[in-house]
Write a protein that holds these residues in place. Structure first.
Motif, short mmCIF file in Angstrom:
data_model
loop_
_atom_site.label_atom_id
_atom_site.label_comp_id
_atom_site.label_asym_id
_atom_site.label_seq_id
_atom_site.Cartn_x
_atom_site.Cartn_y
_atom_site.Cartn_z
N GLY A 16 -3.08 -3.59 -7.37
CA GLY A 16 -3.52 -4.79 -6.68
C GLY A 16 -2.40 -5.45 -5.91
O GLY A 16 -1.22 -5.08 -6.05
N ALA A 17 -2.76 -6.44 -5.13
CA ALA A 17 -1.76 -7.13 -4.30
C ALA A 17 -0.69 -7.83 -5.13
O ALA A 17 0.42 -8.07 -4.65
N ASP A 18 -1.01 -8.16 -6.39
CA ASP A 18 -0.03 -8.79 -7.28
C ASP A 18 0.67 -7.78 -8.18
O ASP A 18 1.41 -8.15 -9.10
N SER A 60 -2.80 -2.79 3.89
CA SER A 60 -2.71 -3.96 3.02
C SER A 60 -1.97 -3.65 1.72
O SER A 60 -1.51 -4.57 1.03
N LYS A 61 -1.85 -2.37 1.37
CA LYS A 61 -1.14 -1.99 0.15
C LYS A 61 0.33 -1.63 0.39
O LYS A 61 1.06 -1.37 -0.57
N THR A 109 3.11 -3.21 1.32
CA THR A 109 4.19 -4.06 0.77
C THR A 109 4.29 -3.92 -0.74
O THR A 109 5.38 -3.77 -1.29
N ILE A 110 3.16 -3.96 -1.42
CA ILE A 110 3.20 -3.91 -2.89
C ILE A 110 3.57 -2.51 -3.37
O ILE A 110 4.27 -2.36 -4.38
#
Length: 240
Positions: A138-140, A195-196, A198-199
């Protein structure tokens, strides 16, 4: 060191890993979330009639709820070959259990969660060979519904009740523990889309994230080019 694979056809590459694990009559565990739904079509009309498909995580909501992972996984997998092992089996729930899930009563959900976790852990324990576990990110940086600061990150046993302490993600969950995830011969993290990026880069850089704490040095990261776009090219191998 983690194996980072960038593929032009992630679903087909992922399907091959699943087929191989099932052909060897092993336990395969799938995570929920949007990514797995994009992968399931590539499995084909039939799967090996060996092995078992289980779940990595599940929301404690009414069976059939659109928020339950099994609502989306079950219909796609039923009748395609392997045995299926949902985390929340509707046939094993009492009327009182169903009422608890319908209302998400804070007085009774924790007790039900404990009982379901123990039951699922016993079912998994009976499977002798644990082949492959699929994880998302997930983003976190959470995975397996194990969120930053989540009590499940330090849980013992194989399955733990769990929730997001930040409150950003609703519902109690059941999650495989770090010990359970470590039992699988192969861990595969799949991430798709920009969207994935960076994480994914943060996790592979060793940031203090849940996914880093519950995976291993030999975990396979299966990415499309967009999800891998922030990585140092020297750590990436390309597969088609």
């Amino acid at each position: 060191m983690a194996r980072v694979i960038v593929s032009n056809d992630v679903p087909t590459r992922f399907a091959a890993l699943i087929h191989d694990a099932l052909e060897r009559d092993t336990l395969v565990a799938l995570s929920g979330g949007s990514t797995i739904l994009a992968l399931l079509d590539a499995l084909g009309p039939s799967l090996p009639r060996t092995g078992t498909i289980a779940q990595v995580d599940e929301r404690l909501v009414e069976p059939g709820s659109p928020e339950a992972n099994w609502t989306h996984l079950g219909p796609v997998l039923t009748g395609r070959g392997p045995a299926l092992l949902p985390m929340v089996d509707a046939d094993a729930l009492t009327p009182a259990d169903l009422a608890t899930l319908a209302t998400e009563d804070p007085a009774t959900v924790p007790k039900l969660a404990d009982r379901l976790a123990a039951r699922y852990g016993a079912q998994l324990e009976s499977r002798p060979t644990w082949g492959l576990v699929h994880l998302g990110i997930g983003a976190d940086g959470h995975t397996a519904s194990l969120f930053p600061g989540s009590p499940g990150l330090d849980a013992s046993g194989l399955v733990t009740p769990n929730h997001d302490p930040s409150g950003h993600n609703r519902h109690w969950r059941l999650s495989l523990t770090r010990d359970a995830l470590a039992r699988f011969e192969t861990q595969v993290i799949v991430a798709l889309g920009a969207s994935k990026a960076t994480i994914v880069a943060a996790a592979l850089g060793g940031a203090d994230l849940p996914v880093v704490h519950v995976t291993r040095d030999d975990t396979i990261w299966l990415l499309d080019s967009a999800a891998a776009s922030a990585l140092d090219p020297s750590i990436v191998s390309h597969d088609g």
